[in-house]
Design a protein around this motif. Structure first.
Motif, mmCIF file in Angstrom:
data_model
loop_
_atom_site.group_PDB
_atom_site.id
_atom_site.type_symbol
_atom_site.label_atom_id
_atom_site.label_comp_id
_atom_site.label_asym_id
_atom_site.label_seq_id
_atom_site.Cartn_x
_atom_site.Cartn_y
_atom_site.Cartn_z
ATOM 1 N N ALA A 184 0.915 -1.179 -0.079
ATOM 2 C CA ALA A 184 -0.087 0.054 0.155
ATOM 3 C C ALA A 184 0.675 1.163 -0.010
ATOM 4 C CB ALA A 184 -0.894 -0.035 1.184
ATOM 5 N N ALA A 185 1.951 1.234 0.766
ATOM 6 C CA ALA A 185 2.962 2.515 0.829
ATOM 7 C C ALA A 185 3.324 2.739 -0.570
ATOM 8 C CB ALA A 185 3.950 2.034 1.731
ATOM 9 N N LEU A 186 3.878 1.634 -1.469
ATOM 10 C CA LEU A 186 4.514 1.623 -2.667
ATOM 11 C C LEU A 186 3.288 2.138 -3.754
ATOM 12 C CD1 LEU A 186 6.552 -1.308 -3.025
ATOM 13 C CD2 LEU A 186 7.315 1.003 -3.024
ATOM 14 N N ALA A 187 2.245 1.563 -3.556
ATOM 15 C CA ALA A 187 1.110 1.930 -4.394
ATOM 16 C C ALA A 187 0.587 3.117 -4.053
ATOM 17 C CB ALA A 187 -0.193 0.828 -4.352
ATOM 18 N N GLY A 188 0.362 3.567 -2.778
ATOM 19 C CA GLY A 188 0.120 5.169 -2.589
ATOM 20 C C GLY A 188 1.117 6.151 -2.898
ATOM 21 N N SER A 232 0.020 8.979 -5.765
ATOM 22 C CA SER A 232 -0.152 10.255 -5.486
ATOM 23 C C SER A 232 0.828 11.131 -6.216
ATOM 24 C CB SER A 232 0.659 10.451 -3.854
ATOM 25 O OG SER A 232 -0.136 9.967 -2.896
ATOM 26 N N ASP A 233 2.162 10.239 -6.811
ATOM 27 C CA ASP A 233 2.603 11.069 -7.885
ATOM 28 C C ASP A 233 2.246 11.001 -8.991
ATOM 29 O OD1 ASP A 233 5.461 12.023 -8.510
ATOM 30 O OD2 ASP A 233 5.931 9.984 -9.615
ATOM 31 N N ARG A 234 1.487 9.948 -9.495
ATOM 32 C CA ARG A 234 0.749 10.110 -10.754
ATOM 33 C C ARG A 234 -0.353 11.145 -10.788
ATOM 34 N NH1 ARG A 234 4.626 8.666 -13.349
ATOM 35 N NH2 ARG A 234 4.812 6.227 -13.470
ATOM 36 N N TRP A 235 -1.156 10.977 -9.721
ATOM 37 C CA TRP A 235 -2.424 12.086 -9.575
ATOM 38 C C TRP A 235 -2.123 13.411 -9.044
ATOM 39 C CZ3 TRP A 235 -5.045 7.039 -7.231
ATOM 40 C CH2 TRP A 235 -5.415 6.332 -8.285
ATOM 41 N N ASN A 236 -0.899 13.674 -8.687
ATOM 42 C CA ASN A 236 -0.310 14.900 -8.225
ATOM 43 C C ASN A 236 -1.223 15.217 -6.938
ATOM 44 O OD1 ASN A 236 1.468 16.913 -7.998
ATOM 45 N ND2 ASN A 236 0.005 18.474 -9.484
ATOM 46 N N VAL A 237 -1.016 14.409 -6.159
ATOM 47 C CA VAL A 237 -1.737 14.541 -4.755
ATOM 48 C C VAL A 237 -0.594 14.867 -3.824
ATOM 49 C CG1 VAL A 237 -3.196 13.535 -2.882
ATOM 50 C CG2 VAL A 237 -3.498 12.714 -5.284
ATOM 51 N N HIS A 238 -0.688 16.100 -3.191
ATOM 52 C CA HIS A 238 0.287 16.980 -2.295
ATOM 53 C C HIS A 238 -0.538 17.758 -1.624
ATOM 54 C CE1 HIS A 238 3.671 14.454 -4.346
ATOM 55 N NE2 HIS A 238 3.081 15.104 -5.459
ATOM 56 N N ILE A 259 0.516 10.159 2.808
ATOM 57 C CA ILE A 259 0.240 9.184 3.855
ATOM 58 C C ILE A 259 -1.064 8.817 3.913
ATOM 59 C CG2 ILE A 259 0.642 8.834 6.602
ATOM 60 C CD1 ILE A 259 3.220 8.975 4.940
ATOM 61 N N GLY A 260 -1.926 9.867 3.765
ATOM 62 C CA GLY A 260 -3.660 9.415 3.846
ATOM 63 C C GLY A 260 -3.903 8.448 2.591
ATOM 64 N N VAL A 261 -3.136 8.673 1.540
ATOM 65 C CA VAL A 261 -3.486 7.993 0.466
ATOM 66 C C VAL A 261 -2.971 6.525 0.758
ATOM 67 C CG1 VAL A 261 -3.096 7.338 -2.132
ATOM 68 C CG2 VAL A 261 -3.687 9.519 -1.399
ATOM 69 N N ILE A 319 -5.440 2.962 0.958
ATOM 70 C CA ILE A 319 -5.110 1.792 0.217
ATOM 71 C C ILE A 319 -4.749 0.623 1.254
ATOM 72 C CG2 ILE A 319 -3.578 0.687 -1.310
ATOM 73 C CD1 ILE A 319 -3.229 3.415 -2.939
ATOM 74 N N ALA A 320 -4.126 0.833 2.208
ATOM 75 C CA ALA A 320 -3.823 -0.376 3.335
ATOM 76 C C ALA A 320 -5.053 -0.661 3.916
ATOM 77 C CB ALA A 320 -2.777 0.263 4.335
ATOM 78 N N VAL A 321 -6.008 0.212 4.358
ATOM 79 C CA VAL A 321 -7.255 -0.255 4.870
ATOM 80 C C VAL A 321 -8.069 -0.963 3.842
ATOM 81 C CG1 VAL A 321 -9.530 0.706 5.531
ATOM 82 C CG2 VAL A 321 -7.290 1.665 6.427
ATOM 83 N N VAL A 322 -8.059 -0.708 2.559
ATOM 84 C CA VAL A 322 -8.858 -1.636 1.260
ATOM 85 C C VAL A 322 -7.959 -2.891 1.568
ATOM 86 C CG1 VAL A 322 -9.354 -1.702 -0.719
ATOM 87 C CG2 VAL A 322 -9.675 0.494 0.496
ATOM 88 N N GLY A 323 -6.904 -2.930 1.277
ATOM 89 C CA GLY A 323 -6.242 -4.157 1.330
ATOM 90 C C GLY A 323 -6.277 -5.024 2.387
ATOM 91 N N VAL A 324 -6.076 -4.684 3.822
ATOM 92 C CA VAL A 324 -6.412 -5.292 4.930
ATOM 93 C C VAL A 324 -7.851 -5.967 5.003
ATOM 94 C CG1 VAL A 324 -6.415 -5.458 7.426
ATOM 95 C CG2 VAL A 324 -4.428 -4.311 6.256
ATOM 96 N N ALA A 325 -8.756 -5.133 4.399
ATOM 97 C CA ALA A 325 -10.319 -5.490 4.565
ATOM 98 C C ALA A 325 -10.570 -6.731 3.682
ATOM 99 C CB ALA A 325 -11.134 -4.429 4.327
#
Length: 101
Positions: A42-46, A50-56, A73-75, A79-85
């Motif tokens: 999730a950290a890698l995907a986030g 974030s880089d691709r969608w320019n979320v900063h 960090i929020g992204v 993603i981690a919450v969805v992955g764990v679920a």
């Protein structure tokens, strides 16, 4: 984004996986190692998303000379919450320890 950013995301991902598990309501029947691996992914995907969608954001914090963005960090946690679920649902669906009625 350089290689060091992705390495930091993997290390920070272990904490993100545990945070996602704490945020997710209810009991998850997955172990610590899968939780940490989901957090790392999730950290890698986030970081990538974030880089691709320019979320900063303008809110940052620094740990040992590395600066982290709260929006990224929020992204990552999202993603981690969805992955764990999803992992918890898959473990429950394929579990052989079901109580028979």
């Amino acid at each position: 984004m350089d290689v060091q950013d992705y390495v930091a995301a993997i290390v920070f991902g272990a904490l993100i996986g545990i945070a996602a598990r704490a945020v997710l309501p209810g009991r998850q029947n997955i172990g610590v190692i899968p939780t940490v691996l989901i957090g790392m992914g999730a950290a890698l995907a986030g970081t990538w998303a974030s880089d691709r969608w320019n979320v900063h954001s303008d809110l940052h914090f620094t740990v040992t000379g590395r600066t982290f963005d709260w929006a990224v960090i929020g992204v990552q946690i999202g993603i981690a919450v969805v992955g764990v679920a999803i992992a918890a649902l898959l473990v429950k669906a394929f579990s052989t320890d079901r109580v028979r009625d």
